[in-house]
Design an enzyme around this catalytic site. Structure first.
Site: not given
Ligand SMILES: NC(=O)c1ccc[n+]([C@@H]2O[C@H](COP(=O)([O-])OP(=O)(O)OC[C@H]3O[C@@H](n4cnc5c(N)ncnc54)[C@H](O)[C@@H]3O)[C@@H](O)[C@H]2O)c1
Length: 425
Positions: A208, A249, A262, A265
């Protein structure tokens, strides 16, 4: 159990995933701590843009297969617990898994060995984190992993805007800490019909983060080339054409703003224990330098930007999304403000309110395309700019959104380049 799947974190990844499980008939509990997010789901209203999501949310709302809660502990009512919480990086070149840990702490007292829970980590995590989570559950509750409770990483690799298409097609990588964990999480995700590929947790984690590192480095090269071209008086789009034309190529990508929540970071997930310290930091530095490169390029052509009107088109981190998180457009705006420029922004997609296109570009000294939304593409918007900003306005278009193949060019030059498609006032 009252739910089959609990999804913790209804963000850009968790909400479409929860909806997708529910849309396939599973009883899903979606959990988030953000009351606005929960209210939106309760009202069957998508809180952000994701093609196909609103229609699917309407369906699951009517079917009643998606319920919500603000308590992580409630996830213990489900057999499968999918964690989709944010995993940012700290400013110490260290990943921040505090949200995941806090969710585990909330869950721990409520998990029962007899329930045979699976914990699927869908968030992006550094190598070793899946084993850490399994170890944490074993240490604090004495669970035997693979017998009492099952833990696997099933990374999300879907691009924003393509969720509902790619959930059914992209191979789903599953890294279980043992065979039973991998099988259970694989069986859960098999509901989407895409191939499930079983591997180890570390390989799933590496696959990933290196998917994203590859993209991040891939875009750094044309961005660095763009800066080299400016130094040598060359046109980056012509050089890219020379590199790629009929060359068997592989090819080089196009320049642009490379960031977002993403890509910006995820390199830190490798960098914190890197075998080549600094290599990916340098990649990051190139991408992070693009806004400053554009500001310096404007200053070379216009002189001081103090009191000059600069229009920034697009606040999203890339084209055709409403996601502004970690967008370099915001960094560009901050840098321009530090030059005492009068910055006007316009973005038709993001939640941040912005003035209309015509108001932003009117009488601007320079217009920068910061996000290549379809709304800015082609000669139509350029014609409006020519009318409202005049022939002496500087166009800055690292994306080649207008199709004129110039990073920096005055409107008058663009009119010539676009073969008169843009009538000058
Ligand atoms: N956004 C993308 O396109 C993408 C793509 C691939 C992977 N990811 C990965 O997926 C993961 C999530 O990314 P995202 O963009 O959906 O993040 P995001 O910040 O949009 O979503 C996280 C959610 O979790 C909630 N949250 C935080 N702490 C909480 C808690 N203690 N209890 C309940 N809810 C809580 C927040 O309110 C938020 O709605 C990350 O690891 C990211 O790197 C994201």
């Amino acid at each position: 159990m009252s739910a089959e799947v609990a999804v913790i974190g209804l963000g850009r990844i968790g909400l479409p995933l929860a909806i997708s499980f529910a849309d396939r008939g599973l009883r899903v509990l979606g959990i988030d701590k953000d009351p606005d997010r929960l209210q939106a789901v309760r009202d069957a209203r998508m809180p952000f843009e994701e093609p196909g999501a609103q229609e699917a949310l309407d369906r699951v709302h009517a079917a009643g297969t998606l319920t919500i809660s603000d308590r992580v502990a409630d996830a213990a009512c489900a057999e499968h617990i999918v964690i989709t919480l944010g995993t940012p990086s700290l400013s110490h070149i260290e990943i921040d898994i505090s949200d995941i840990r806090s969710a585990l702490d909330d869950l721990l007292p409520h998990l029962e060995a007899a329930a045979g829970h699976t914990i699927a980590l869908r968030s992006t995590i550094a190598p070793g984190t899946t084993e850490y989570v399994a170890g944490y559950l074993a240490k604090h509750r004495g669970f035997v992993i693979g017998e009492d409770i099952f833990v696997a990483h099933a990374p999300e690799r879907i691009a924003a805007g393509r969720f509902f298409e790619e959930i059914e097609t992209l191979p789903c990588i599953v890294g279980g800490v043992d065979e039973a964990s991998g099988e259970r999480v694989g069986a859960l995700f098999a509901i989407f019909g895409a191939p499930v590929v079983q591997t180890s947790p570390a390989q799933a984690e590496l696959a990933k983060i290196w998917t994203n590192i590859l993209r991040y480095a891939n875009f750094a090269l044309p961005n660095l080339l763009m800066m080299d071209c400016e130094q040598h008086g060359a046109n980056v789009f012509e050089v890219i054409d020379l590199i790629n034309r009929d060359y068997p190529r592989g090819g080089i990508a196009m320049p642009g703003f490379t960031a977002g929540t993403c890509l910006r970071k995820d390199f830190a997930f490798s960098e914190e224990r890197s075998n080549a310290p600094g290599m990916l930091l340098a990649v990051s530095r190139v991408n992070e330098s693009v806004p400053l490169f554009l500001v310096e390029g404007m200053k070379r052509r216009l002189g001081s930007l103090n009191g000059r009107k600069i229009a920034v088109l697009g606040l999203a981190f890339k084209g055709n999304t409403d996601d502004e998180r970690d967008s370099l457009a915001h960094k560009l705006v901050r840098l321009l403000e530090r030059e005492l420029a009068d910055v006007a922004v316009h973005d038709p997609r993001v939640a941040t309110p912005t003035p209309p296109f015509e108001e932003a570009v009117g009488l601007a000294d320079a217009i920068v395309v910061a996000a290549n939304h379809d709304e800015f593409a082609g000669s139509g918007p350029l014609r409006i700019i020519a009318e409202l900003a005049g022939v002496d306005a500087l166009i800055v278009d690292p994306w080649n959104c207008f199709g004129a193949k110039q990073v920096f060019a005055y409107v008058a030059e663009l009119s010539a380049i676009t073969n008169g498609q843009v009538a000058l006032p």
